[in-house]
Design an enzyme around this catalytic site. Sequence first.
Site, PDB file in Angstrom:
ATOM      1  N   THR A 145       0.826  -1.212   0.000  1.00  9.57           N
ATOM      2  CA  THR A 145       0.000   0.000   0.000  1.00  9.57           C
ATOM      3  C   THR A 145       0.858   1.259   0.000  1.00  9.57           C
ATOM      4  O   THR A 145       1.968   1.280   0.547  1.00  9.57           O
ATOM      5  CB  THR A 145      -0.915   0.027   1.243  1.00  9.57           C
ATOM      6  OG1 THR A 145      -1.350   1.359   1.486  1.00  9.57           O
ATOM      7  CG2 THR A 145      -0.176  -0.448   2.483  1.00  9.57           C
ATOM      8  N   SER A 195      -2.188   2.950  10.552  1.00  9.22           N
ATOM      9  CA  SER A 195      -3.126   2.063  11.248  1.00  9.22           C
ATOM     10  C   SER A 195      -2.444   0.712  11.431  1.00  9.22           C
ATOM     11  O   SER A 195      -1.393   0.452  10.831  1.00  9.22           O
ATOM     12  CB  SER A 195      -4.409   1.870  10.435  1.00  9.22           C
ATOM     13  OG  SER A 195      -4.160   0.998   9.340  1.00  9.22           O
ATOM     14  N   TYR A 197      -3.508  -2.063  10.271  1.00  9.58           N
ATOM     15  CA  TYR A 197      -3.486  -2.678   8.936  1.00  9.58           C
ATOM     16  C   TYR A 197      -2.277  -2.202   8.129  1.00  9.58           C
ATOM     17  O   TYR A 197      -1.526  -3.002   7.569  1.00  9.58           O
ATOM     18  CB  TYR A 197      -4.779  -2.367   8.169  1.00  9.58           C
ATOM     19  CG  TYR A 197      -4.592  -2.393   6.676  1.00  9.58           C
ATOM     20  CD1 TYR A 197      -4.303  -3.596   6.023  1.00  9.58           C
ATOM     21  CD2 TYR A 197      -4.636  -1.229   5.905  1.00  9.58           C
ATOM     22  CE1 TYR A 197      -4.082  -3.631   4.648  1.00  9.58           C
ATOM     23  CE2 TYR A 197      -4.419  -1.259   4.541  1.00  9.58           C
ATOM     24  CZ  TYR A 197      -4.145  -2.458   3.915  1.00  9.58           C
ATOM     25  OH  TYR A 197      -3.912  -2.487   2.571  1.00  9.58           O
ATOM     26  N   HIS A 198      -2.080  -0.898   8.046  1.00  8.68           N
ATOM     27  CA  HIS A 198      -0.953  -0.389   7.260  1.00  8.68           C
ATOM     28  C   HIS A 198       0.375  -0.871   7.829  1.00  8.68           C
ATOM     29  O   HIS A 198       1.321  -1.149   7.105  1.00  8.68           O
ATOM     30  CB  HIS A 198      -0.989   1.142   7.203  1.00  8.68           C
ATOM     31  CG  HIS A 198      -2.142   1.673   6.412  1.00  8.68           C
ATOM     32  ND1 HIS A 198      -3.292   2.145   7.000  1.00  8.68           N
ATOM     33  CD2 HIS A 198      -2.346   1.771   5.074  1.00  8.68           C
ATOM     34  CE1 HIS A 198      -4.139   2.531   6.052  1.00  8.68           C
ATOM     35  NE2 HIS A 198      -3.598   2.315   4.886  1.00  8.68           N
ATOM     36  N   LYS A 201       1.708  -4.041   6.487  1.00 10.51           N
ATOM     37  CA  LYS A 201       2.370  -3.974   5.183  1.00 10.51           C
ATOM     38  C   LYS A 201       3.847  -3.581   5.345  1.00 10.51           C
ATOM     39  O   LYS A 201       4.675  -3.896   4.491  1.00 10.51           O
ATOM     40  CB  LYS A 201       1.651  -2.984   4.271  1.00 10.51           C
ATOM     41  CG  LYS A 201       0.204  -3.347   3.975  1.00 10.51           C
ATOM     42  CD  LYS A 201       0.088  -4.574   3.080  1.00 10.51           C
ATOM     43  CE  LYS A 201      -1.355  -4.826   2.703  1.00 10.51           C
ATOM     44  NZ  LYS A 201      -1.534  -5.922   1.738  1.00 10.51           N
TER      45      LYS A 201
END
Lengths: 421, 421
Positions: A145, A195, A197-198, A201
């Site tokens: 991302t 976040s 989630y990020h 990555k």
Amino acid sequence: MKIAILGGDGFCGWPASLHLSDLGHEVVIVDNLSRRAIDEELGAESLTPICSIDERLAAWKEVSGKEIGFENIDVAQDYDGLLNFINTYKPDAIVHFAEQRAAPYSMKNSRNKRYTVDNNTNATHNLLVAIVESGLDIHVVHLGTMGVYGYGTAGMKIPEGYLDIKVEVDEDENGNTIDPTLVDQQILYPTNPGSVYHMTKVLDQTLFAYYAKNDELRITDLHQGIIWGTHTDQTARDERLINRFDYDGDYGTVLNRFLMQSAVGYPLTVHGTGGQTRAFIHIRDMAKCIQIAIENPPARGERVKIFNQMTETHRVRDLANLIADISGAQVEMVPNPRKESAENELHVVNDTFLDLGLNPTKLAEGLLHEVEDVARKYADRADMSKIPARSLWTQNQAEGVPPSVAESAGGAGNPDSAAKA
Amino acid sequence: MKIAILGGDGFCGWPASLHLSDLGHEVVIVDNLSRRAIDEELGAESLTPICSIDERLAAWKEVSGKEIGFENIDVAQDYDGLLNFINTYKPDAIVHFAEQRAAPYSMKNSRNKRYTVDNNTNATHNLLVAIVESGLDIHVVHLGTMGVYGYGTAGMKIPEGYLDIKVEVDEDENGNTIDPTLVDQQILYPTNPGSVYHMTKVLDQTLFAYYAKNDELRITDLHQGIIWGTHTDQTARDERLINRFDYDGDYGTVLNRFLMQSAVGYPLTVHGTGGQTRAFIHIRDMAKCIQIAIENPPARGERVKIFNQMTETHRVRDLANLIADISGAQVEMVPNPRKESAENELHVVNDTFLDLGLNPTKLAEGLLHEVEDVARKYADRADMSKIPARSLWTQNQAEGVPPSVAESAGGAGNPDSAAKA
Ligand SMILES: NC(=O)c1ccc[n+]([C@@H]2O[C@H](COP(=O)([O-])OP(=O)(O)OC[C@H]3O[C@@H](n4cnc5c(N)ncnc54)[C@H](O)[C@@H]3O)[C@@H](O)[C@H]2O)c1
Ligand SMILES: NC(=O)c1ccc[n+]([C@@H]2O[C@H](COP(=O)([O-])OP(=O)(O)OC[C@H]3O[C@@H](n4cnc5c(N)ncnc54)[C@H](O)[C@@H]3O)[C@@H](O)[C@H]2O)c1
């Protein structure tokens, strides 16, 4: 080519699978259908009516004459199943979409934070370990991302993964003091994820860098912007092939949420000043980029190839106004539940894909299409109660914001929900 | 202060627990005893005879009059148990040693790679999530490693966690082109881990940076060198309090392995040229550093504090020669099973601990002591078959090296085994 698509039942994975099958590749989808289970957990449904994976595959065979395989494997939990699949199928390339990908979902509670880190890290690590164990030379294409960047310098374009820096040295090789001298280096772009989630990555990036170096795995990491749009040439061929369109507070990405809100006469809610700039790419271009990435693998022993997979940037408020102009919807400003700067610039290098032949679908042309063919067409399927985004980034935010305002932030919906994808 | 020690039954955790208890702190050890299970799995035993955790704690009470609590919780797997412990005990600080820490063990096979990533990442992440969920203001002190650095620039000292860089910008805030200008930035030092184990410490760093930023957790990350030595003032008080001394091919760190090899008349095997430079610190100084770190927490909202916890650097061959001189042992050069540069310099900034009062035990003074009081004293407990290091870093290495040489590399033992700690 033989291509395995991990997460091939998802929003990106499904159209990518069809696109690659359509090109004549031998495609197998590997998915544990966890995303469909999360839909049920959240009581949310795609705005577009999506078929079961079996119906999807049967329809594709009927429409195209081509067969796509399917394996229900939990890539994060069932290592032996994954290894066995790789050893049996011997793919030339594996495209890895199989992660929990919603920022708001990842921030909702302790369980979701833990699930997101555990699922994403183990999915990626299992894949890398299994490829090493198989001894096969398989090219991994991963969906990362733009949100791993974040550390920014005003006036500097975000490069494709690697940053040129200068560091000062004041000793020579023998340890003698010298006049301070600047030395050039190139490093993985410093990260600053917004976040949990990020953050996963960023963890993935670390795994990739290590396995590319130690085991000389061939890996391409695509730093993707926020996807918009629904149909591709393949998914549009039959309604049973239709792609998902998420609009709920967790999985709906900013533009799709705006589109759907406008179709049902809901105000387009913009957080704070709406000054956050985001990167976007159309779903058709995503599929094309996957194809290009597969066709241009790194050599063995080469470092991870990183491409920025986005075609344009916009401020959230400009997007809202654009859609309001097309659709006549209202724009409403509400407090931001995310912890982030109110305004940011975003300049991104995306030369690699353009040089390799990507010809982007731009928002200005494609938007009207989406409003008419998707959002309005399926508007009657919308569940208004699923629009609000209820995840807050910190407990302080819950406490700091007066309840009425917090309620209206949630209640009015967070258009920026999974926005910083 | 109330202090919880995760991994408090281990090589570092045990002496640190006694040291803090001795200072008058209220200490509880949390450990799932997985390290003792790995001893059994490997058929390896500490050279020193270590007692069960219950016997250890009873002996400490007898000797010091002080009580240390114990909770058997798997920090990586049992989130509810951990959260419940934190909510009940309400520690002021948590020292986090609870990870799989041997590089060779982490490289042995797919299972171990996966276990190391899964255990270490989830242990650290569960801890951070549980602290956020508890709402308590707890200072986390984590044991990281010098091995996360690795990306190096000749002539530059490795700073304490953060690197000053310059990047070139060519636009002003309004996007107008300007003459290229260098802008100063400070970033987390770019990493280049040398094994799956070391990679997990990079993953940890990412988790810490995120939770310090998003949730304003107070975190200190200690980038520790290789520990040497066995006794501390506390563990020396009673033989039932003795610390572990690992010498096997997986968990034995370079210096302890040399010491023990010399005591049993085994040659000191040096890999390649032995030109790899490593950072070291005595186990007593480790315990003192933990104390200093606890006494100097970051403020809420401050970025992660990173200290380099090492007191001297040496090339592996110089260490071997030093010990050969003291003990009369032979030095033998064999091929290196690790994937790393043959020779490297290492200059490290370690001002913080020195400024805060650390007064290091240097190798030159302490070594003889170790040879006599530990290695020779317990030499009859040594199992010669456990000395060889059998992990190879890649399959290529297994294939590339002729079998006889590979055998002798393994057979002669890898003194550098967990060396790049
Ligand atoms: N949608 C976007 O705007 C966007 C933007 C940037 C990056 N990405 C990335 O692209 C990838 C795909 O995103 P998406 O929007 O298609 O998400 P999605 O949730 O629609 O699809 C993910 C798929 O992976 C599967 N999956 C998850 N965990 C799995 C596991 N352990 N084993 C097997 N299958 C598993 C799910 O069942 C689902 O079908 C993600 O990695 C995401 O982070 C998406
Ligand atoms: N020994 C060194 O030279 C050295 C050097 C640098 C850094 N470190 C770091 O210091 C820390 C401690 O190292 P050590 O040498 O004491 O290792 P060790 O293996 O002796 O101790 C680790 C302890 O943690 C426990 N543990 C592991 N996973 C656990 C889990 N999931 N739940 C509960 N307990 C768990 C083990 O049972 C063990 O008692 C590690 O993080 C290591 O990476 C050690």
